[in-house]
Enzyme design. Structure first.
Site, PDB file in Angstrom:
ATOM      1  N   TYR A 153     -27.999  20.108 -23.448  1.00  0.00           N
ATOM      2  CA  TYR A 153     -28.739  19.030 -24.136  1.00  0.00           C
ATOM      3  C   TYR A 153     -28.930  19.372 -25.620  1.00  0.00           C
ATOM      4  O   TYR A 153     -28.752  18.517 -26.497  1.00  0.00           O
ATOM      5  CB  TYR A 153     -30.081  18.873 -23.423  1.00  0.00           C
ATOM      6  CG  TYR A 153     -30.952  17.720 -23.854  1.00  0.00           C
ATOM      7  CD1 TYR A 153     -30.788  16.458 -23.292  1.00  0.00           C
ATOM      8  CD2 TYR A 153     -31.957  17.900 -24.800  1.00  0.00           C
ATOM      9  CE1 TYR A 153     -31.624  15.409 -23.668  1.00  0.00           C
ATOM     10  CE2 TYR A 153     -32.791  16.857 -25.170  1.00  0.00           C
ATOM     11  CZ  TYR A 153     -32.618  15.615 -24.598  1.00  0.00           C
ATOM     12  OH  TYR A 153     -33.445  14.572 -24.966  1.00  0.00           O
ATOM     13  N   LYS A 157     -27.662  17.164 -28.755  1.00  0.00           N
ATOM     14  CA  LYS A 157     -28.641  16.555 -29.669  1.00  0.00           C
ATOM     15  C   LYS A 157     -28.506  17.115 -31.085  1.00  0.00           C
ATOM     16  O   LYS A 157     -28.873  16.429 -32.052  1.00  0.00           O
ATOM     17  CB  LYS A 157     -30.060  16.749 -29.127  1.00  0.00           C
ATOM     18  CG  LYS A 157     -30.332  15.983 -27.829  1.00  0.00           C
ATOM     19  CD  LYS A 157     -30.197  14.476 -28.020  1.00  0.00           C
ATOM     20  CE  LYS A 157     -30.603  13.676 -26.799  1.00  0.00           C
ATOM     21  NZ  LYS A 157     -30.387  12.220 -26.972  1.00  0.00           N
TER      22      LYS A 157
HETATM   23  N1  CAA Z   1     -40.495  26.104 -22.407  1.00  0.00           N
HETATM   24  C1  CAA Z   1     -41.104  27.323 -22.225  1.00  0.00           C
HETATM   25  N2  CAA Z   1     -40.970  28.049 -21.106  1.00  0.00           N
HETATM   26  C2  CAA Z   1     -40.221  27.536 -20.127  1.00  0.00           C
HETATM   27  C3  CAA Z   1     -39.557  26.305 -20.243  1.00  0.00           C
HETATM   28  C4  CAA Z   1     -39.731  25.571 -21.446  1.00  0.00           C
HETATM   29  N3  CAA Z   1     -39.149  24.370 -21.628  1.00  0.00           N
HETATM   30  N4  CAA Z   1     -38.873  26.069 -19.115  1.00  0.00           N
HETATM   31  C5  CAA Z   1     -39.083  27.110 -18.320  1.00  0.00           C
HETATM   32  N5  CAA Z   1     -39.911  27.995 -18.910  1.00  0.00           N
HETATM   33  C6  CAA Z   1     -40.405  29.269 -18.352  1.00  0.00           C
HETATM   34  C7  CAA Z   1     -41.169  29.064 -17.042  1.00  0.00           C
HETATM   35  O1  CAA Z   1     -42.515  28.716 -17.303  1.00  0.00           O
HETATM   36  C8  CAA Z   1     -41.016  30.423 -16.392  1.00  0.00           C
HETATM   37  O2  CAA Z   1     -41.922  31.301 -17.033  1.00  0.00           O
HETATM   38  P1  CAA Z   1     -42.667  32.450 -16.197  1.00  0.00           P
HETATM   39  O3  CAA Z   1     -41.580  33.360 -15.743  1.00  0.00           O
HETATM   40  O4  CAA Z   1     -43.586  33.043 -17.216  1.00  0.00           O
HETATM   41  O5  CAA Z   1     -43.368  31.736 -15.072  1.00  0.00           O
HETATM   42  C9  CAA Z   1     -39.603  30.836 -16.810  1.00  0.00           C
HETATM   43  O6  CAA Z   1     -39.276  30.057 -17.982  1.00  0.00           O
HETATM   44  C10 CAA Z   1     -38.553  30.546 -15.748  1.00  0.00           C
HETATM   45  O7  CAA Z   1     -38.699  29.172 -15.356  1.00  0.00           O
HETATM   46  P2  CAA Z   1     -38.483  28.699 -13.836  1.00  0.00           P
HETATM   47  O8  CAA Z   1     -39.189  29.649 -12.919  1.00  0.00           O
HETATM   48  O9  CAA Z   1     -38.872  27.264 -13.742  1.00  0.00           O
HETATM   49  O10 CAA Z   1     -36.922  28.921 -13.678  1.00  0.00           O
HETATM   50  P3  CAA Z   1     -35.880  28.055 -12.867  1.00  0.00           P
HETATM   51  O11 CAA Z   1     -34.566  28.741 -13.013  1.00  0.00           O
HETATM   52  O12 CAA Z   1     -36.386  27.751 -11.505  1.00  0.00           O
HETATM   53  O13 CAA Z   1     -35.837  26.622 -13.627  1.00  0.00           O
HETATM   54  C11 CAA Z   1     -35.558  25.191 -15.519  1.00  0.00           C
HETATM   55  C12 CAA Z   1     -35.416  26.611 -14.951  1.00  0.00           C
HETATM   56  C13 CAA Z   1     -34.601  24.227 -14.757  1.00  0.00           C
HETATM   57  C14 CAA Z   1     -35.145  25.269 -16.970  1.00  0.00           C
HETATM   58  C15 CAA Z   1     -37.006  24.655 -15.325  1.00  0.00           C
HETATM   59  O14 CAA Z   1     -37.928  25.664 -15.702  1.00  0.00           O
HETATM   60  C16 CAA Z   1     -37.245  23.454 -16.200  1.00  0.00           C
HETATM   61  O15 CAA Z   1     -36.868  22.347 -15.828  1.00  0.00           O
HETATM   62  N6  CAA Z   1     -37.892  23.666 -17.347  1.00  0.00           N
HETATM   63  C17 CAA Z   1     -38.156  22.583 -18.304  1.00  0.00           C
HETATM   64  C18 CAA Z   1     -37.016  22.481 -19.325  1.00  0.00           C
HETATM   65  C19 CAA Z   1     -37.402  21.474 -20.366  1.00  0.00           C
HETATM   66  O16 CAA Z   1     -38.272  21.727 -21.191  1.00  0.00           O
HETATM   67  N7  CAA Z   1     -36.742  20.295 -20.337  1.00  0.00           N
HETATM   68  C20 CAA Z   1     -37.085  19.198 -21.231  1.00  0.00           C
HETATM   69  C21 CAA Z   1     -36.784  17.886 -20.522  1.00  0.00           C
HETATM   70  S1  CAA Z   1     -37.361  16.479 -21.441  1.00  0.00           S
HETATM   71  C22 CAA Z   1     -36.241  16.302 -22.638  1.00  0.00           C
HETATM   72  O17 CAA Z   1     -35.224  16.919 -22.666  1.00  0.00           O
HETATM   73  C23 CAA Z   1     -36.535  15.305 -23.703  1.00  0.00           C
HETATM   74  C24 CAA Z   1     -36.547  15.913 -25.034  1.00  0.00           C
HETATM   75  O18 CAA Z   1     -35.615  15.676 -25.818  1.00  0.00           O
HETATM   76  C25 CAA Z   1     -37.700  16.699 -25.451  1.00  0.00           C
HETATM   77  P1  NAI Z   2     -35.105   7.396 -19.640  1.00  0.00           P
HETATM   78  O1  NAI Z   2     -34.500   8.208 -18.557  1.00  0.00           O
HETATM   79  O2  NAI Z   2     -36.373   6.662 -19.399  1.00  0.00           O
HETATM   80  O3  NAI Z   2     -34.045   6.330 -20.201  1.00  0.00           O
HETATM   81  C1  NAI Z   2     -32.702   6.652 -20.385  1.00  0.00           C
HETATM   82  C2  NAI Z   2     -31.876   5.410 -20.103  1.00  0.00           C
HETATM   83  O4  NAI Z   2     -30.503   5.736 -20.392  1.00  0.00           O
HETATM   84  C3  NAI Z   2     -31.955   4.956 -18.653  1.00  0.00           C
HETATM   85  O5  NAI Z   2     -32.300   3.588 -18.573  1.00  0.00           O
HETATM   86  C4  NAI Z   2     -30.554   5.229 -18.120  1.00  0.00           C
HETATM   87  O6  NAI Z   2     -30.113   4.292 -17.138  1.00  0.00           O
HETATM   88  C5  NAI Z   2     -29.713   5.129 -19.385  1.00  0.00           C
HETATM   89  N1  NAI Z   2     -28.434   5.827 -19.250  1.00  0.00           N
HETATM   90  C6  NAI Z   2     -28.251   7.097 -18.786  1.00  0.00           C
HETATM   91  N2  NAI Z   2     -26.950   7.375 -18.750  1.00  0.00           N
HETATM   92  C7  NAI Z   2     -26.295   6.277 -19.202  1.00  0.00           C
HETATM   93  C8  NAI Z   2     -24.926   5.960 -19.385  1.00  0.00           C
HETATM   94  N3  NAI Z   2     -23.962   6.825 -19.080  1.00  0.00           N
HETATM   95  N4  NAI Z   2     -24.605   4.744 -19.883  1.00  0.00           N
HETATM   96  C9  NAI Z   2     -25.587   3.856 -20.164  1.00  0.00           C
HETATM   97  N5  NAI Z   2     -26.887   4.087 -19.998  1.00  0.00           N
HETATM   98  C10 NAI Z   2     -27.229   5.293 -19.516  1.00  0.00           C
HETATM   99  O7  NAI Z   2     -35.275   8.432 -20.830  1.00  0.00           O
HETATM  100  P2  NAI Z   2     -35.905   8.292 -22.285  1.00  0.00           P
HETATM  101  O8  NAI Z   2     -36.889   9.355 -22.413  1.00  0.00           O
HETATM  102  O9  NAI Z   2     -36.280   6.904 -22.605  1.00  0.00           O
HETATM  103  O10 NAI Z   2     -34.630   8.727 -23.156  1.00  0.00           O
HETATM  104  C11 NAI Z   2     -34.053   7.915 -24.145  1.00  0.00           C
HETATM  105  C12 NAI Z   2     -33.389   8.815 -25.160  1.00  0.00           C
HETATM  106  O11 NAI Z   2     -34.387   9.581 -25.822  1.00  0.00           O
HETATM  107  C13 NAI Z   2     -32.408   9.821 -24.581  1.00  0.00           C
HETATM  108  O12 NAI Z   2     -31.299   9.946 -25.444  1.00  0.00           O
HETATM  109  C14 NAI Z   2     -33.197  11.107 -24.572  1.00  0.00           C
HETATM  110  O13 NAI Z   2     -32.370  12.231 -24.598  1.00  0.00           O
HETATM  111  C15 NAI Z   2     -34.005  10.932 -25.829  1.00  0.00           C
HETATM  112  N6  NAI Z   2     -35.195  11.734 -25.955  1.00  0.00           N
HETATM  113  C16 NAI Z   2     -36.194  11.650 -25.025  1.00  0.00           C
HETATM  114  C17 NAI Z   2     -37.346  12.400 -25.177  1.00  0.00           C
HETATM  115  C18 NAI Z   2     -38.453  12.387 -24.201  1.00  0.00           C
HETATM  116  O14 NAI Z   2     -39.318  13.290 -24.279  1.00  0.00           O
HETATM  117  N7  NAI Z   2     -38.524  11.412 -23.277  1.00  0.00           N
HETATM  118  C19 NAI Z   2     -37.521  13.292 -26.333  1.00  0.00           C
HETATM  119  C20 NAI Z   2     -36.419  13.296 -27.248  1.00  0.00           C
HETATM  120  C21 NAI Z   2     -35.307  12.537 -27.062  1.00  0.00           C
END
Ligand code: CAA
Ligand code: NAI
Length: 246
Positions: A153, A157
């Site tokens: 990701y 990004k």
């Molecule tokens: N920030 C800080 N610490 C984190 C972290 C994060 N994002 N993700 C995991 N960690 C830490 C955990 O707290 C854990 O710490 P401890 O050992 O101190 O408990 C350690 O890393 C290992 O984590 P897990 O035990 O959960 O390890 P896992 O292998 O089972 O899972 C993972 C790993 C899939 C990355 C899971 O931890 C996870 O999903 N983390 C969140 C990742 C994340 O932040 N994703 C953002 C999604 S939203 C998004 O992407 C939108 C955007 O643009 C912001």
């Molecule tokens: P969301 O999961 O609510 O919406 C994402 C949408 O994209 C869904 O409606 C899904 O059907 C559509 N989509 C996924 N794959 C697709 C494909 N192959 N073709 C067409 N449509 C598709 O997620 P959210 O949070 O609204 O995300 C929107 C954007 O913002 C994403 O690019 C995400 O990476 C970005 N983003 C999100 C953040 C967050 O914290 N929610 C933070 C920073 C960035």
């Protein structure tokens, strides 16, 4: 915002989350909207049209160039032009690097990076012909600073920021603008997948604002960047993140 009335705006990923909030915000500004999404966008279309503008749903998979071409063709067929593209569709497939599969890498790069290339390529001939247009892309705080578990990701990004800056350099002289918004953690389905302990104890604790952002707060940034108020802003990345990166 200046100049958004009667504009035609394609928003990918507009069936839900940030994309849907953005569609509603542009509708409030008087723009007509193409709700482009893999998922069903009929509810979003209804909500947008309730604001007194026109909207149409285009089912699209942004990873498929033919599907993307059909999305743009639908916009032209229904509205006769495209003024703004918002590359917003995105997915996560999080795993620590030591466990990240090639499949998870490919899936996220295909949607979040190649999808942006596909959609921008498809609208570009129309924007160049009219010597005006705006392409905005949803990057992320993760693109700027990286994140645990998000190698794929973060690469995508960060990649869209490089693409955006290159396009601004190439095409500002043709009257086109390209910018990114870099949201922090926003309250949508995407964030619901983060383990609760990680969200509360590792992520929110670092956000000076002390909360998740709302999709409408990202929509406002898109509306500004698409408007004539931002007409000298090109190749920029606007962070909207509650100061979580300071
Ligand atoms: N920030 C800080 N610490 C984190 C972290 C994060 N994002 N993700 C995991 N960690 C830490 C955990 O707290 C854990 O710490 P401890 O050992 O101190 O408990 C350690 O890393 C290992 O984590 P897990 O035990 O959960 O390890 P896992 O292998 O089972 O899972 C993972 C790993 C899939 C990355 C899971 O931890 C996870 O999903 N983390 C969140 C990742 C994340 O932040 N994703 C953002 C999604 S939203 C998004 O992407 C939108 C955007 O643009 C912001
Ligand atoms: P969301 O999961 O609510 O919406 C994402 C949408 O994209 C869904 O409606 C899904 O059907 C559509 N989509 C996924 N794959 C697709 C494909 N192959 N073709 C067409 N449509 C598709 O997620 P959210 O949070 O609204 O995300 C929107 C954007 O913002 C994403 O690019 C995400 O990476 C970005 N983003 C999100 C953040 C967050 O914290 N929610 C933070 C920073 C960035």
């Amino acid at each position: 915002m200046k100049g958004l009335k009667n504009k035609v705006v394609i928003i990918t990923g507009a069936a839900a989350g940030i994309g849907k909030a953005t569609a509603l915000r542009f509708a409030e500004e008087g723009a007509n909207i193409v709700i482009a999404d893999f998922a069903d966008g009929s509810a979003a279309v209804q909500e947008v049209t309730a604001k007194g503008v026109q909207a149409v749903y285009a089912q699209v998979n942004v990873t498929d160039p033919e599907s993307v071409k059909a999305m743009v063709a639908k916009a032209i067929e229904v509205f006769g032009k495209v003024d703004v593209l918002i590359n917003n569709a995105g997915i996560t497939k999080d795993a620590m690097m030591k466990k990240m599969t090639k499949e998870a890498w490919d899936a996220v790069i295909d949607v979040n990076l190649t999808g942006v290339f596909n959609c921008t390529s498809a609208v570009l001939p129309h924007l160049l012909a009219q010597k005006a247009g705006v392409v905005l892309t949803t990057s992320s705080v993760v693109g700027l600073y990286g994140n645990l578990g998000q190698t794929n990701y973060a690469a995508a990004k960060w990649g869209v920021i490089g693409m955006t800056k290159s396009w601004a350099k190439e095409m500002a002289r043709h009257g086109l603008r390209f910018n990114c918004v870099a949201p922090g953690f926003i309250a949508t389905e995407m964030v619901k997948k983060i383990p609760e302990q990680v969200l509360n104890e590792k992520i929110l604790i670092k956000v000076p604002a002390g909360r998740l952002g709302e999709p409408e707060e990202i929509a406002a940034a898109f509306a500004f960047l698409a408007s004539d108020d931002a007409k000298f802003i090109n190749g920029a990345v606007l962070s909207v993140d509650g100061a979580c990166t300071l």
